[in-house]
Enzyme design. Sequence first.
Site, short mmCIF file in Angstrom:
data_model
loop_
_atom_site.label_atom_id
_atom_site.label_comp_id
_atom_site.label_asym_id
_atom_site.label_seq_id
_atom_site.Cartn_x
_atom_site.Cartn_y
_atom_site.Cartn_z
N GLY A 35 -19.62 31.36 -90.65
CA GLY A 35 -19.62 30.78 -91.99
C GLY A 35 -20.90 30.01 -92.29
O GLY A 35 -21.82 29.93 -91.46
N CYS A 75 -18.76 16.60 -97.55
CA CYS A 75 -20.23 16.59 -97.72
C CYS A 75 -20.70 15.71 -98.87
O CYS A 75 -21.79 15.11 -98.81
CB CYS A 75 -20.74 18.01 -97.87
SG CYS A 75 -19.74 19.05 -98.94
N LYS A 94 -10.98 13.50 -102.12
CA LYS A 94 -11.68 13.19 -100.86
C LYS A 94 -12.75 12.11 -101.08
O LYS A 94 -12.88 11.18 -100.28
CB LYS A 94 -12.36 14.45 -100.30
CG LYS A 94 -11.38 15.51 -99.82
CD LYS A 94 -12.15 16.73 -99.31
CE LYS A 94 -11.40 18.00 -99.58
NZ LYS A 94 -12.22 19.19 -99.46
N HIS A 151 -26.38 17.82 -102.39
CA HIS A 151 -25.44 17.20 -103.32
C HIS A 151 -26.03 15.88 -103.81
O HIS A 151 -26.44 15.02 -103.00
CB HIS A 151 -24.12 16.89 -102.63
CG HIS A 151 -23.32 18.11 -102.23
ND1 HIS A 151 -23.63 19.38 -102.60
CD2 HIS A 151 -22.17 18.20 -101.48
CE1 HIS A 151 -22.73 20.22 -102.12
NE2 HIS A 151 -21.84 19.53 -101.43
N THR A 177 -25.11 20.88 -96.01
CA THR A 177 -24.71 21.61 -94.79
C THR A 177 -25.39 21.06 -93.54
O THR A 177 -25.07 21.47 -92.43
CB THR A 177 -24.99 23.14 -94.89
OG1 THR A 177 -26.40 23.35 -95.10
CG2 THR A 177 -24.20 23.77 -96.01
P1 NAP Z 1 -17.17 29.66 -94.90
O1 NAP Z 1 -18.60 30.04 -95.11
O2 NAP Z 1 -16.13 30.30 -95.76
O3 NAP Z 1 -16.81 29.97 -93.34
C1 NAP Z 1 -15.50 29.88 -92.84
C2 NAP Z 1 -15.44 30.23 -91.36
O4 NAP Z 1 -14.05 30.17 -90.95
C3 NAP Z 1 -15.93 31.64 -91.03
O5 NAP Z 1 -16.58 31.63 -89.77
C4 NAP Z 1 -14.64 32.45 -90.93
O6 NAP Z 1 -14.72 33.57 -90.05
C5 NAP Z 1 -13.69 31.41 -90.33
N1 NAP Z 1 -12.30 31.76 -90.64
C6 NAP Z 1 -11.76 32.05 -91.86
N2 NAP Z 1 -10.45 32.39 -91.71
C7 NAP Z 1 -10.18 32.30 -90.38
C8 NAP Z 1 -9.02 32.55 -89.59
N3 NAP Z 1 -7.85 32.95 -90.15
N4 NAP Z 1 -9.08 32.37 -88.24
C9 NAP Z 1 -10.25 31.98 -87.66
N5 NAP Z 1 -11.40 31.75 -88.36
C10 NAP Z 1 -11.36 31.91 -89.70
O7 NAP Z 1 -16.95 28.09 -95.07
P2 NAP Z 1 -18.00 26.87 -94.81
O8 NAP Z 1 -18.63 26.45 -96.07
O9 NAP Z 1 -18.85 27.22 -93.64
O10 NAP Z 1 -17.00 25.68 -94.44
C11 NAP Z 1 -16.38 25.60 -93.17
C12 NAP Z 1 -15.56 24.32 -93.08
O11 NAP Z 1 -16.45 23.20 -93.21
C13 NAP Z 1 -14.53 24.17 -94.19
O12 NAP Z 1 -13.39 23.54 -93.67
C14 NAP Z 1 -15.25 23.31 -95.24
O13 NAP Z 1 -14.36 22.62 -96.05
C15 NAP Z 1 -16.06 22.39 -94.34
N6 NAP Z 1 -17.30 21.85 -94.92
C16 NAP Z 1 -18.19 22.63 -95.59
C17 NAP Z 1 -19.37 22.07 -96.09
C18 NAP Z 1 -20.41 22.86 -96.83
O14 NAP Z 1 -21.37 22.25 -97.38
N7 NAP Z 1 -20.33 24.20 -96.91
C19 NAP Z 1 -19.64 20.71 -95.85
C20 NAP Z 1 -18.72 19.95 -95.15
C21 NAP Z 1 -17.57 20.52 -94.68
P3 NAP Z 1 -14.93 35.09 -90.60
O15 NAP Z 1 -16.40 35.21 -90.95
O16 NAP Z 1 -14.57 35.91 -89.41
O17 NAP Z 1 -14.03 35.27 -91.77
#
Ligand code: NAP
Length: 352
Positions: A13, A146, A202, A239, A325
Amino acid sequence: MQRLRVGILGATGAVGQQFVRLLERHPWFDVTAVAASARSAGRRYRDAVQWISGGAIPDSVADLEVVEAGQSLPVDLVFSGLDASVAGAIETGYAEAGVAVLSNARNHRMKPDVPLLIPEVNPDHAGLIDRQGFPPGGMIVTNPNCATVGLVCALKPLVDAFGVETVQVTTMQAVSGAGYPGVPSLDILGNVIPFIGGEEAKVETEPLKILGRFDGEVVTPLDARVSAQCNRVPVLDGHLASASIGLGRRATVAEVLAALRAFRSPLHDLGLPSAPERFLDVTEDDRYPQPRRHVDAGGGMTVSVGRVRACPVLDVRLVALVHNTVRGAAGGAILNAELLVHQGRIRARNQP
Ligand code: NAP
């Protein structure tokens, strides 16, 4: 010091990729396992990932086979960038197996025994780990939403110097905050979306826990009220939070600027590899901070603060910018892990 073996959950991700990028050549940690969903499991990382992180995929990770998150991993700690729909149970499973979990997901953040940690702001909250009851080595430590991070980093010096009672904040949040593939281009190009699901709650609650007082047993939240309005804007990374703040006691703009500039990071002398030289970068140039110009300050770990001025309704206004990120996700979690290694809370488990 013995190098530690690291697994990345959600490695494919947007946040997971930042972990892979930031941990390349890390002086303490080696990425030895990458995990994601069943859709990615069994493939080489380079084939499973849609790489959006800039530069090339580090060679040390590119050929690792992706495993399904939840499987047992021969690692000392895991960083989690798992989707929140699955993060809760999977992260608990690793902690129960004696693995330290450093999570970006929201699932455990507000639990009373889980530190919601920003090392420069509330390093003492790591003491909550002692109350978790996982087997030796097992723990769950989270980093904030974030958008929360930039706001809290800017508020911390004001809480210490004057007290903070009310905050009215409007955020302008980058598309990378929605993960990959995230917001459809036809929705966001040339547009602003005045809604991000779950975000305002949040931003209104997490700061109070982070800025709260830990007495060795519980965290008493900061006695303040936050009102948040969150917008998605067509920015790649960064952000921006525009805040009006009601202080506990009157202060001039000059005093507020002085407090922001005088804040001394408690990490200053610890030698943590991911701690930026400057925690806050305070500017008096009215045009700044801007995402495109300042998001990479301190390698994405410095929070930029500007537009400090009087507020005719509350006391003072300011703008804070955070790399969502990096400081707001992967970089923040890595710094948390470094602090816990420094405190002796994360160590190498028995290695074969
Ligand atoms: P993302 O790009 O959608 O990535 C999600 C990840 O979770 C991917 O590696 C995906 O794997 C995996 N995943 C999805 N469904 C799954 C399942 N059923 N079993 C196991 N793995 C699974 O999301 P992201 O933006 O990186 O965010 C990841 C987390 O960090 C979230 O909880 C988000 O709220 C948090 N977050 C994000 C940010 C930001 O700025 N983006 C900042 C702070 C916190 P596949 O590729 O195999 O589907």
